[in-house]
Design a protein around this motif. Structure first.
Motif, PDB file in Angstrom:
ATOM      1  N   CYS A  53       0.707  -1.299  -0.284  1.00  0.00           N
ATOM      2  CA  CYS A  53      -0.410  -0.121  -0.214  1.00  0.00           C
ATOM      3  C   CYS A  53       0.777   1.127   0.191  1.00  0.00           C
ATOM      4  CB  CYS A  53      -1.034   0.312   1.209  1.00  0.00           C
ATOM      5  SG  CYS A  53      -2.146  -1.418   1.078  1.00  0.00           S
ATOM      6  N   CYS A  93      -5.385  -3.896  -0.884  1.00  0.00           N
ATOM      7  CA  CYS A  93      -6.866  -3.838  -0.526  1.00  0.00           C
ATOM      8  C   CYS A  93      -7.750  -5.041   0.432  1.00  0.00           C
ATOM      9  CB  CYS A  93      -7.929  -3.916  -0.873  1.00  0.00           C
ATOM     10  SG  CYS A  93      -8.199  -1.208  -1.918  1.00  0.00           S
ATOM     11  N   CYS A 125     -10.975   0.944  -0.345  1.00  0.00           N
ATOM     12  CA  CYS A 125     -10.693  -0.808  -0.528  1.00  0.00           C
ATOM     13  C   CYS A 125     -12.004  -1.337   0.485  1.00  0.00           C
ATOM     14  CB  CYS A 125      -9.436  -0.672   1.008  1.00  0.00           C
ATOM     15  SG  CYS A 125      -7.944  -0.645  -0.332  1.00  0.00           S
TER      16      CYS A 125
END
Length: 92
Positions: free
Chosen positions: A35, A50, A85
């Motif tokens: 991320c 996610c 997400c």
């Protein structure tokens, strides 16, 4: 009456199973490395990012209590990534 009792038992079993899965998560901030680009830039989060956020959700409050991690996790971009997400940002 019997059917409602069986339905209630099924719901309890499902909730307990979900609680055990949540407890089995190993908190590791390195799991969120996928991320980094989404948090540090305006690029959208990847599917891997996610899935890792959802997996690490039970750990996010612990990460926010860590001063070294908090400055990366408690940012507008990190909140946007979590929202994108479908993982609500925790209230700790």
């Amino acid at each position: 009456m019997k059917a409602s009792c069986i339905a209630l038992c099924a719901v309890v079993v499902l909730l307990l199973a979900e609680a055990q899965v949540s407890m089995a998560v190993t908190c590791s901030p390195t799991q969120l490395s996928s991320c980094v680009s989404a948090i540090t830039s305006s690029s959208p989060p990847s599917k891997l990012c996610c899935s890792k956020i959802k997996e690490q959700k039970p750990c996010l409050c612990q990460y926010l209590r860590n001063p070294n991690l908090k400055r990366f996790i408690n940012t507008p971009n990190a909140r946007k990534v979590a929202s994108t997400c479908g993982t609500p940002f925790p209230r700790c």
